[in-house]
Design a protein around this motif. Structure first.
Motif, mmCIF file in Angstrom:
data_model
loop_
_atom_site.group_PDB
_atom_site.id
_atom_site.type_symbol
_atom_site.label_atom_id
_atom_site.label_comp_id
_atom_site.label_asym_id
_atom_site.label_seq_id
_atom_site.Cartn_x
_atom_site.Cartn_y
_atom_site.Cartn_z
ATOM 1 N N ARG A 57 0.837 -1.193 0.000
ATOM 2 C CA ARG A 57 0.000 0.000 0.000
ATOM 3 C C ARG A 57 0.874 1.246 0.000
ATOM 4 N N SER A 58 0.457 2.224 -0.763
ATOM 5 C CA SER A 58 1.169 3.501 -0.766
ATOM 6 C C SER A 58 0.149 4.624 -0.926
ATOM 7 N N THR A 59 0.618 5.867 -0.850
ATOM 8 C CA THR A 59 -0.275 7.024 -0.918
ATOM 9 C C THR A 59 -0.011 7.815 -2.195
ATOM 10 N N PHE A 60 -1.031 8.509 -2.642
ATOM 11 C CA PHE A 60 -0.887 9.311 -3.858
ATOM 12 C C PHE A 60 -1.504 10.684 -3.658
ATOM 13 N N THR A 61 -1.114 11.593 -4.545
ATOM 14 C CA THR A 61 -1.734 12.911 -4.606
ATOM 15 C C THR A 61 -1.755 13.353 -6.060
ATOM 16 N N VAL A 62 -2.761 14.146 -6.409
ATOM 17 C CA VAL A 62 -2.851 14.699 -7.757
ATOM 18 C C VAL A 62 -3.546 16.053 -7.684
ATOM 19 N N ASN A 63 -3.039 17.012 -8.424
ATOM 20 C CA ASN A 63 -3.677 18.317 -8.529
ATOM 21 C C ASN A 63 -4.611 18.314 -9.733
ATOM 22 N N LEU A 152 -13.941 12.471 -11.007
ATOM 23 C CA LEU A 152 -14.535 13.345 -9.997
ATOM 24 C C LEU A 152 -15.847 13.916 -10.490
ATOM 25 N N GLY A 153 -16.775 14.097 -9.585
ATOM 26 C CA GLY A 153 -18.041 14.722 -9.922
ATOM 27 C C GLY A 153 -18.502 15.644 -8.800
ATOM 28 N N PRO A 154 -18.932 16.853 -9.185
ATOM 29 C CA PRO A 154 -18.878 17.479 -10.508
ATOM 30 C C PRO A 154 -17.435 17.701 -10.962
ATOM 31 N N LYS A 155 -17.296 18.091 -12.252
ATOM 32 C CA LYS A 155 -15.974 18.467 -12.733
ATOM 33 C C LYS A 155 -15.449 19.631 -11.905
ATOM 34 N N PRO A 156 -14.170 19.623 -11.563
ATOM 35 C CA PRO A 156 -13.630 20.702 -10.725
ATOM 36 C C PRO A 156 -13.676 22.055 -11.427
ATOM 37 N N ASP A 157 -13.911 23.083 -10.625
ATOM 38 C CA ASP A 157 -13.968 24.441 -11.148
ATOM 39 C C ASP A 157 -12.692 25.223 -10.866
ATOM 40 N N ALA A 158 -11.708 24.559 -10.257
ATOM 41 C CA ALA A 158 -10.443 25.197 -9.894
ATOM 42 C C ALA A 158 -9.427 24.090 -9.640
ATOM 43 N N VAL A 159 -8.290 24.472 -9.088
ATOM 44 C CA VAL A 159 -7.266 23.480 -8.752
ATOM 45 C C VAL A 159 -7.540 22.941 -7.350
ATOM 46 N N TYR A 160 -7.767 21.638 -7.287
ATOM 47 C CA TYR A 160 -7.963 20.957 -6.010
ATOM 48 C C TYR A 160 -6.852 19.923 -5.846
ATOM 49 N N VAL A 161 -6.551 19.595 -4.608
ATOM 50 C CA VAL A 161 -5.561 18.563 -4.318
ATOM 51 C C VAL A 161 -6.311 17.326 -3.831
ATOM 52 N N VAL A 162 -6.192 16.244 -4.583
ATOM 53 C CA VAL A 162 -6.855 14.980 -4.268
ATOM 54 C C VAL A 162 -5.803 14.002 -3.761
ATOM 55 N N SER A 163 -6.110 13.272 -2.715
ATOM 56 C CA SER A 163 -5.144 12.311 -2.176
ATOM 57 C C SER A 163 -5.861 11.061 -1.691
ATOM 58 N N GLY A 164 -5.110 9.980 -1.596
ATOM 59 C CA GLY A 164 -5.675 8.714 -1.139
ATOM 60 C C GLY A 164 -4.610 7.640 -1.131
ATOM 61 N N GLU A 165 -5.042 6.400 -1.292
ATOM 62 C CA GLU A 165 -4.130 5.264 -1.263
ATOM 63 C C GLU A 165 -4.311 4.411 -2.512
ATOM 64 N N TYR A 166 -3.255 3.700 -2.861
ATOM 65 C CA TYR A 166 -3.339 2.740 -3.951
ATOM 66 C C TYR A 166 -2.453 1.551 -3.624
ATOM 67 N N GLN A 167 -2.692 0.447 -4.313
ATOM 68 C CA GLN A 167 -1.836 -0.724 -4.152
ATOM 69 C C GLN A 167 -0.847 -0.782 -5.306
ATOM 70 N N MET A 168 0.419 -0.961 -4.970
ATOM 71 C CA MET A 168 1.453 -1.084 -5.977
ATOM 72 C C MET A 168 1.388 -2.450 -6.644
ATOM 73 N N SER A 169 1.788 -2.510 -7.904
ATOM 74 C CA SER A 169 1.893 -3.793 -8.587
ATOM 75 C C SER A 169 3.131 -4.524 -8.085
ATOM 76 N N ALA A 170 3.277 -5.761 -8.494
ATOM 77 C CA ALA A 170 4.342 -6.605 -7.972
ATOM 78 C C ALA A 170 5.729 -6.079 -8.320
ATOM 79 N N GLN A 171 6.611 -6.119 -7.343
ATOM 80 C CA GLN A 171 8.016 -5.812 -7.552
ATOM 81 C C GLN A 171 8.670 -6.975 -8.293
ATOM 82 N N VAL A 172 9.493 -6.672 -9.277
ATOM 83 C CA VAL A 172 10.207 -7.705 -10.028
ATOM 84 C C VAL A 172 11.676 -7.675 -9.625
ATOM 85 N N LEU A 173 12.170 -8.798 -9.135
ATOM 86 C CA LEU A 173 13.584 -8.897 -8.771
ATOM 87 C C LEU A 173 14.415 -9.076 -10.038
ATOM 88 N N ALA A 174 15.490 -8.295 -10.153
ATOM 89 C CA ALA A 174 16.289 -8.363 -11.381
ATOM 90 C C ALA A 174 17.798 -8.325 -11.114
#
Length: 237
Positions: A57-63, A152-174
């Protein structure tokens, strides 16, 4: 903490494979090449065994951009690593208690105005926000569309900062020094899983028995440490 190379050496030893010790995970041939491949595949299988491993698990943000309601994972930054997201498996839209896991605030107003967005399934979201003419406003809801974008709904009317969590895909050993991302206490589980692959290929029941017996113990310990505690259902009456 074990590196990819150390895990391969441990697997070679546990399978009692004679000859020179594996010195690198590259340019191997024959049985040693299979050991290297089995360790890599064993680690991939462990990661894909559950969609709820805490270490993935990791965290993300997007403007946001005004009038743009749709954001792919490539638009987002991993706020823990301070890097653009490159390994993505799924958005974690709800927390372990079933509540919304995505927040938003108006950038110009600051993080003190941060609030939770309400999740809607795609069909319900589309019926509300993807029909007719819509006015840009402060977003109140979010969904995940069929292409795995955050919408997002409604469509944003300005710059907002959205954040949350996501699951990373598998790490590949190389590389030799690559280290599995799960807690180091359980790295031996990778060896036990690779031993099963060796046992199946070489018809080695003694290796298989040891891998299953000892591996099952470590697997249970890993699950206890890394998976959410099952929620207790409310009483029926």
């Amino acid at each position: 903490m074990s590196t990819y190379l150390q895990l391969c050496v441990d697997t070679q030893r546990e399978c009692d494979i004679k000859g020179s010790e594996i010195a690198a995970v590259t340019n191997q041939v024959g049985e040693l090449a299979r050991i290297v491949a089995w360790v890599r595949e064993a680690w991939r299988e462990i990661q894909n065994r559950s969609t709820h491993w805490r270490w993935m698990r990791s965290t993300f943000t997007v403007n946001t951009v005004a009038s743009d309601d749709t954001y792919a994972y490539t638009d987002c930054t991993d706020s823990r690593l301070s890097l653009a997201i490159s390994r993505f498996k799924r958005w974690i839209i709800l927390d372990d208690d079933g509540r919304s896991n995505v927040k938003i605030y108006l950038q110009s107003s600051g993080v003190g105005t941060e609030r939770w967005l309400t999740y809607l399934d795609w069909s319900s979201f589309r019926a509300i926000y993807k029909v007719g003419t819509q006015n840009n406003q402060a977003p109140a809801h979010f969904t995940i569309d069929p292409q795995d974008n955050i919408v997002l709904g409604p469509k944003p009317d300005a710059v907002y900062v959205v954040s949350g969590e996501y699951q990373m895909s598998a790490q590949v050993l190389a590389a030799n020094a690559d280290t599995p991302e799960m807690p180091s206490d359980y790295h031996q589980l990778i060896v036990y899983r690779a031993m099963k692959k060796y046992a199946g290929f070489e018809s080695a029941p003694d290796v298989l028995s040891r891998a299953v017996t000892e591996g099952n113990t470590v697997q249970r310990q890993l699950e206890f440490n890394q998976l959410p505690v099952p929620a207790q259902a409310p009483p029926l009456a």
